[in-house]
Design a protein around this motif. Structure first.
Motif, PDB file in Angstrom:
ATOM      1  N   ILE A 115      68.298 135.318  17.681  1.00 59.41           N
ATOM      2  CA  ILE A 115      67.968 134.276  16.694  1.00 59.41           C
ATOM      3  C   ILE A 115      66.739 133.486  17.148  1.00 59.41           C
ATOM      4  CG2 ILE A 115      68.828 132.161  15.637  1.00 59.41           C
ATOM      5  CD1 ILE A 115      71.673 133.368  16.097  1.00 59.41           C
ATOM      6  N   VAL A 116      66.737 133.142  18.439  1.00 58.52           N
ATOM      7  CA  VAL A 116      65.613 132.382  18.978  1.00 58.52           C
ATOM      8  C   VAL A 116      64.320 133.203  18.895  1.00 58.52           C
ATOM      9  CG1 VAL A 116      64.701 131.294  21.051  1.00 58.52           C
ATOM     10  CG2 VAL A 116      67.098 130.997  20.471  1.00 58.52           C
ATOM     11  N   ASP A 117      64.430 134.494  19.254  1.00 57.14           N
ATOM     12  CA  ASP A 117      63.247 135.358  19.193  1.00 57.14           C
ATOM     13  C   ASP A 117      62.683 135.433  17.788  1.00 57.14           C
ATOM     14  OD1 ASP A 117      63.413 135.876  21.845  1.00 57.14           O
ATOM     15  OD2 ASP A 117      64.344 137.865  21.648  1.00 57.14           O
ATOM     16  N   GLN A 118      63.597 135.565  16.843  1.00 58.23           N
ATOM     17  CA  GLN A 118      63.194 135.633  15.446  1.00 58.23           C
ATOM     18  C   GLN A 118      62.371 134.404  15.081  1.00 58.23           C
ATOM     19  OE1 GLN A 118      66.482 135.370  12.840  1.00 58.23           O
ATOM     20  NE2 GLN A 118      65.650 136.828  11.379  1.00 58.23           N
ATOM     21  N   SER A 119      62.805 133.262  15.577  1.00 52.71           N
ATOM     22  CA  SER A 119      62.102 132.045  15.188  1.00 52.71           C
ATOM     23  C   SER A 119      60.752 131.954  15.882  1.00 52.71           C
ATOM     24  CB  SER A 119      62.978 130.827  15.454  1.00 52.71           C
ATOM     25  OG  SER A 119      62.742 130.318  16.732  1.00 52.71           O
ATOM     26  N   ILE A 120      60.612 132.636  17.043  1.00 56.06           N
ATOM     27  CA  ILE A 120      59.291 132.665  17.687  1.00 56.06           C
ATOM     28  C   ILE A 120      58.378 133.639  16.938  1.00 56.06           C
ATOM     29  CG2 ILE A 120      58.043 133.265  19.811  1.00 56.06           C
ATOM     30  CD1 ILE A 120      60.554 132.336  21.374  1.00 56.06           C
ATOM     31  N   ASP A 121      58.925 134.830  16.635  1.00 48.02           N
ATOM     32  CA  ASP A 121      58.116 135.851  15.948  1.00 48.02           C
ATOM     33  C   ASP A 121      57.630 135.376  14.585  1.00 48.02           C
ATOM     34  OD1 ASP A 121      58.696 137.375  18.102  1.00 48.02           O
ATOM     35  OD2 ASP A 121      60.214 138.629  17.112  1.00 48.02           O
ATOM     36  N   HIS A 122      58.500 134.685  13.886  1.00 47.77           N
ATOM     37  CA  HIS A 122      58.140 134.291  12.518  1.00 47.77           C
ATOM     38  C   HIS A 122      57.818 132.813  12.426  1.00 47.77           C
ATOM     39  CE1 HIS A 122      59.221 138.199  10.917  1.00 47.77           C
ATOM     40  NE2 HIS A 122      60.287 138.164  11.678  1.00 47.77           N
ATOM     41  N   HIS A 123      57.304 132.265  13.524  1.00 46.98           N
ATOM     42  CA  HIS A 123      57.095 130.819  13.529  1.00 46.98           C
ATOM     43  C   HIS A 123      56.218 130.345  12.367  1.00 46.98           C
ATOM     44  CE1 HIS A 123      56.443 126.778  14.727  1.00 46.98           C
ATOM     45  NE2 HIS A 123      55.146 126.979  14.881  1.00 46.98           N
ATOM     46  N   GLN A 124      55.183 131.104  12.094  1.00 44.10           N
ATOM     47  CA  GLN A 124      54.199 130.633  11.113  1.00 44.10           C
ATOM     48  C   GLN A 124      54.310 131.279   9.739  1.00 44.10           C
ATOM     49  OE1 GLN A 124      52.601 128.103  11.357  1.00 44.10           O
ATOM     50  NE2 GLN A 124      51.618 127.752  13.333  1.00 44.10           N
ATOM     51  N   ASP A 125      54.954 132.453   9.657  1.00 45.57           N
ATOM     52  CA  ASP A 125      54.809 133.223   8.414  1.00 45.57           C
ATOM     53  C   ASP A 125      55.761 132.832   7.286  1.00 45.57           C
ATOM     54  OD1 ASP A 125      57.220 134.305   9.117  1.00 45.57           O
ATOM     55  OD2 ASP A 125      56.417 136.219   9.817  1.00 45.57           O
ATOM     56  N   GLY A 126      56.617 131.854   7.534  1.00 42.71           N
ATOM     57  CA  GLY A 126      57.502 131.394   6.465  1.00 42.71           C
ATOM     58  C   GLY A 126      58.597 132.374   6.088  1.00 42.71           C
ATOM     59  N   LYS A 127      58.790 133.434   6.911  1.00 41.29           N
ATOM     60  CA  LYS A 127      59.810 134.431   6.557  1.00 41.29           C
ATOM     61  C   LYS A 127      61.206 134.037   7.028  1.00 41.29           C
ATOM     62  CE  LYS A 127      57.010 138.610   6.200  1.00 41.29           C
ATOM     63  NZ  LYS A 127      56.262 139.423   7.158  1.00 41.29           N
ATOM     64  N   ILE A 128      61.292 132.926   7.727  1.00 41.45           N
ATOM     65  CA  ILE A 128      62.607 132.501   8.197  1.00 41.45           C
ATOM     66  C   ILE A 128      62.889 131.091   7.705  1.00 41.45           C
ATOM     67  CG2 ILE A 128      62.896 133.906  10.278  1.00 41.45           C
ATOM     68  CD1 ILE A 128      61.614 131.340  11.712  1.00 41.45           C
ATOM     69  N   ASP A 129      64.171 130.795   7.556  1.00 41.62           N
ATOM     70  CA  ASP A 129      64.584 129.439   7.219  1.00 41.62           C
ATOM     71  C   ASP A 129      64.984 128.774   8.538  1.00 41.62           C
ATOM     72  OD1 ASP A 129      65.835 127.128   6.477  1.00 41.62           O
ATOM     73  OD2 ASP A 129      67.181 128.065   5.008  1.00 41.62           O
ATOM     74  N   LYS A 130      64.145 127.844   8.976  1.00 37.61           N
ATOM     75  CA  LYS A 130      64.414 127.220  10.275  1.00 37.61           C
ATOM     76  C   LYS A 130      65.699 126.401  10.266  1.00 37.61           C
ATOM     77  CE  LYS A 130      59.673 127.246  11.879  1.00 37.61           C
ATOM     78  NZ  LYS A 130      58.448 126.478  12.155  1.00 37.61           N
ATOM     79  N   ALA A 131      66.053 125.894   9.107  1.00 38.73           N
ATOM     80  CA  ALA A 131      67.316 125.139   9.029  1.00 38.73           C
ATOM     81  C   ALA A 131      68.485 126.066   9.328  1.00 38.73           C
ATOM     82  CB  ALA A 131      67.470 124.511   7.647  1.00 38.73           C
ATOM     83  N   MET A 132      68.358 127.287   8.841  1.00 38.46           N
ATOM     84  CA  MET A 132      69.385 128.294   9.058  1.00 38.46           C
ATOM     85  C   MET A 132      69.436 128.694  10.543  1.00 38.46           C
ATOM     86  SD  MET A 132      71.564 130.130   7.350  1.00 38.46           S
ATOM     87  CE  MET A 132      72.480 131.637   7.646  1.00 38.46           C
TER      88      MET A 132
END
Ligand code: TRP
Ligand code: ZN
Length: 897
Positions: free
Chosen positions: A618-635
């Motif tokens: 989960i943490v990696d995902q948030s690093i990989d997609h930090h800028q591209d808006g493909k993840i919901d950071k709240a989630m």
């Protein structure tokens, strides 16, 4: 309680009111000494009531009756009788005008029910039965009347005089007084009456309705808070537009007002055209209010506004029907908040709250159906069951019918019952009639208490390529309900193939209420109606992983024997966002429970690496997609939060408080230690110095950053203390300041000792004139899990800023400690229990409603070991031995013991 036992009111004894009140005219002369209320009621016998010359029995609390007349003739003392709660007139005609004059002392009213003073202003709280403390009346929601209210008060002290409806006249009178007359064109029950007088400021805006009418919007507060009203106004306009779009409901008066008051027993109140709010639910400013606070304001403003239709235009016949307005309105505000922000995160937060607060209530001595059968004190039934479970019940109707048919149902409901006081049964009937469906069995949700349990098993037949789900439903006994009939509920499922995609679902089963398929998402809503049922899906090419109870489609407990690998798989691939989170929670619960077992049997603790791996992903995902808006950071933030101690306790047969706390902490520490580098990267990536905005994206970013901070502070390392301190010192918003302060206060590290004291002092000095921020200061200390917190909390009772007259302060210290600080409240010495009982006993004479509400945690004794049970029940007994206990506290304590 030495006196006769208080009376119980039963639903089955309901009778229509013997009299009706067509018009109500009030003249309220406010004064510092004695306030006079002169009431004129145009009354008649109810043609629908039992025949015969019944006496007229009016409700009345501590009122000093000065004069009473019928049709202009003063009554003699032998023509009526008075007791503590009633005024009885033996002989009244068919139709008449009843006039009374009473004196009251709002300045001495500490119960905050009826007319009282909050700081320098006068205000009212009439729900449920507060109006009877203002004047003699038929104080029941099925008596609806048109009101005309004149308020008279000193002009310099109380320049603003407000009541329901439109102001139709005003003027000055002798002695520096002035008066305003308000007229409400809509009939309403007394509980929706409101009056406010004070030296208030307001902001003003305008809303143009769907039919083009212009509505004046005003939000009032004491002058010091006038700079914290903008967010509430924005929220109000959003709510008004949403109710038009989603429910076709237009506002009806030309003016809508909100007033913020400091001393308030609950969140807010939907009085017609004049909502009264706890300051905590209306004020918001970047530097004083957290993101949670902003979201709460948005949700509560919407909730009270939505009541204008679900509650006011269509109201409750009696208080057993409370969920008619509250369950429905909570459902409406939940959907509104979901539309304003991250829908999945809203849903999982609502479910987490339901499971940690309502499930225990439903498993305890106070368990009741969402439509209770009886009560001693109605104030005790403003519960998470009536509100949150009630909302789940409405949501299930929505899920079973689908949005279009649900809307047809609400259209019929509002149309058919506009101006009436109705029952939950009328609501369900409207849903049936609008859609030609049969909800007879569904009505069990209104009459049966308890959380149903679904036990699910599966079978895959490779030859037939079929997959069968077998569901057994059951429900534990609750007080007065040994045996339960099966519930009708929507069971939403999907089946994942080995690549993580949803199988297209094929089934012959007649119990499928709907199938939704869009893109790669495919779900079926199954109608569960029997205690044992099977559903078979065909053309399933390989054994699937089932995704069960998607979006938490029913308020139940679900048992299915998932492997940890299956849970990790669902966490990554489930197309249902809620179930991605839920899979993570199940995995975490599983791992934490394993550690609990290790602690209990004195084995070395080892945390299953799969949970850490899942968090790493989960943490990696948030690093990989930090800028591209493909993840919901709240989630992402939500998925990193371990299940709470209250939920873990709820899942245990006997909750081992210490083992649960320690296991959860050790799991968190393991995550923090192993993922330290990544957590720090995420923390840094999400730092921001742009000006504060309460937008979904920004809130999510702060949430993610602060979840990382909390983890980073767990291992003993001083560099993180510095990081935390720097966030505390340099943030431009309360969300980040609050997160940093909490992390410092909760830090066990010795290095944190000095910074934490310094931060607390600084925070206090900076915010000493902001009551809501001081509440936070109290509550951060009250919920700290470190040892010694009870001593600190006890000392804080004597702090100069502690004040039992303001419920927010009591909730921030006493209730926060008892309800959120599991480990300290349940200390084996019983000191936590004694502390709470002492506070309840002290609070009861002045504010029984609040005393009864903070008592809640003591009634949950069934969950704990024998020694704790004895201690908790001992405190309940001690409370019961107090003389002149209120009905409120008596009911909870006597039913719990
Ligand atoms: N009706 C209010 C709501 O919207 C509840 C409420 C506010 C209340 N103040 C109260 C209930 C005082 C009882 C007593 O939820
Ligand atoms: Zn409500």
């Amino acid at each position: 309680m030495k006196e006769a036992q208080p009376k119980t009111t039963h639903l089955k004894e309901y009778e229509v009111p013997p009299f009706l009140i067509e018009e109500t005219e009030l003249r309220v002369e406010l004064d510092e000494e004695q306030t006079h209320v002169k009431t004129s009621l145009k009354m008649k016998r109810n043609p629908d009531a039992k025949k015969g010359k019944l006496p007229l029995v009016l409700d009345g609390g501590e009122l000093d009756l000065k004069e009473i007349s019928i049709d202009g003739r003063l009554l003699l003392s032998n023509e009526y009788s008075l007791d503590d709660e009633h005024l009885t007139l033996f002989d009244v005609p068919q139709q008449f005008v009843l006039e009374t004059s009473v004196a009251i002392k709002p300045q001495e009213n500490t119960s905050l029910e009826g007319l009282y003073k909050s700081g320098d202003m006068f205000c009212t709280q009439c729900e449920a039965e507060g109006f009877r403390n203002i004047t003699y009346y038929l104080d029941r929601p099925d008596v609806m009347s048109r009101y005309r209210t004149t308020i008279v008060a000193d002009k310099s002290l109380y320049p603003v005089l407000l009541s329901n409806g439109n102001d139709v006249a005003r003027g000055e009178s002798e002695g520096g007084k002035h008066w305003v007359t308000w007229e409400d064109p809509f009939k309403k029950p007394a509980y929706l009456f409101a009056l406010v007088a004070g030296d208030l400021q307001h902001i003003e805006d305008e809303f143009t309705t769907c039919s083009g009418r212009s509505i004046t919007l005003k939000i009032y507060t004491e002058p010091a808070n006038a700079n914290k009203l903008d967010h509430a106004m924005t929220s109000l306009k959003n709510a008004m537009a949403w109710d038009e779009q989603v429910y076709g409901r237009e506002y009806d008066l030309d003016i809508f007002m909100i007033v913020a008051v400091e001393s308030f027993n609950m969140g807010a109140m939907e009085n017609k055209g004049l909502n009264i709010f706890n300051t905590s639910c209306v004020l918001a400013r970047a530097d004083t209010t957290t993101d949670r606070g902003y979201q709460r304001v948005e949700g509560v403003v919407a909730h009270e506004y939505f009541h204008n239709w679900s509650g006011n235009r269509v109201t409750c016949r009696d208080w057993f029907q409370l969920s008619l307005k509250e369950g429905f309105t909570v459902f409406r505000d939940q959907r509104f908040s979901a539309d304003m922000g991250s829908a999945t995160v809203c849903r999982l937060e609502d479910v987490a709250f339901l499971r940690s607060a309502q499930f225990p209530e439903d498993a305890g001595p106070m368990a009741h159906p969402i439509r209770p059968d009886s009560y001693i004190e109605i104030n005790n039934f403003y519960t998470t069951t009536v509100y949150e479970k009630g909302a789940e019940v409405v949501r299930m109707i929505h899920t079973l019918l689908g949005p279009e048919r649900f809307r047809q149902g609400t259209d019929l409901y509002f149309d058919r019952h506009d101006g009436q006081a109705v029952t939950t049964d009328d609501f369900v009937t409207a849903m049936e009639d609008a859609n030609g469906v049969d909800l007879r069995q569904f009505r069990n949700w209104y009459s049966q208490a308890g959380t149903p349990l679904l036990n699910v098993s599966s079978e895959y037949d490779e030859d037939a390529q079929s997959y069968t789900l077998k569901v057994i439903q059951s429900c534990q006994a609750t007080p007065g309900q040994e045996h339960k009939e099966p519930f009708h509920l929507p069971f939403s499922v999907g089946l994942l193939d080995s690549a993580g995609k949803d199988f297209a679902l094929n089934t012959e089963d007649a119990h499928v209420s709907s199938m939704s398929q869009d893109g790669t998402h495919c779900s079926a809503v199954l109608n569960l109606t029997e205690s044992e049922q099977q559903f078979t899906f065909t053309d399933v090419e390989a054994r699937p992983v089932p995704s069960l109870l998607r979006n938490f489609s029913a308020p139940v407990k679900l048992e299915y024997d998932y492997s940890r690998d299956e849970l990790m798989f669902l966490m990554s691939y489930d197309s249902d966002g809620f179930n991605r989170w839920e899979a993570g929670q199940r995995l975490a619960v599983d791992v934490i429970q394993e550690v609990v077992g290790q602690i209990q049997s004195a084995q070395p603790v080892s945390v299953d690496g799969r949970l850490i791996k899942a968090c790493q992903a989960i943490v990696d995902q948030s690093i990989d997609h930090h800028q591209d808006g493909k993840i919901d950071k709240a989630m992402i933030a939500a998925m990193l939060v371990m299940p709470g101690e209250a939920y873990l306790a709820e899942l245990s047969a006997v909750a081992d408080v210490e083992a649960i706390h320690s296991a959860r902490e050790q799991v968190r520490l393991a995550i923090a230690t192993d993922l330290k580098g990544s957590l720090l990267s995420v923390y840094k990536l999400n730092l921001s110095d742009k000006p504060y905005e309460p937008t979904g994206v920004d809130i999510a970013q702060r949430a993610l950053k602060n979840v990382c901070l909390a983890y980073l502070m767990l291992p003993e390392k001083s560099e993180m203390v510095n990081l935390c301190q720097s966030q505390f010192d340099n943030s431009n918003n309360m969300t980040d300041v609050d997160a940093a302060l909490r992390a410092l206060v909760n830090a066990a590290d010795e290095k944190a000792l000095e910074p934490k004291e310094k931060a607390l002092t600084e925070f206090y000095n900076k915010w000493v004139h902001e009551p809501l921020v001081l509440d936070q200061w109290f509550s951060i200390q009250a919920v700290c899990p470190l040892p010694g917190t009870l001593e600190k909390v006890t000392a804080l009772l004597g702090h100069e800023a502690y004040d039992t007259k303001v419920p927010n302060r009591v909730r921030a210290l006493v209730a926060a400690f008892a309800s959120q600080n599991t480990i300290n409240f349940h200390h084996s010495s019983g000191d936590g229990y004694r502390f709470l009982a002492d506070q309840v006993i002290r609070m009861d004479p002045s504010n029984p409603l609040l005393a009864a509400r903070i008592l809640g945690p003591l009634s949950r004794w069934r969950k704990y070991d024998e020694a704790r049970q004895r201690l908790m029940r001992g405190e309940l007994e001690r409370i019961l031995s107090v003389d002149d206990l209120s009905k409120d506290v008596y009911e909870i304590a006597s039913k719990s013991v």
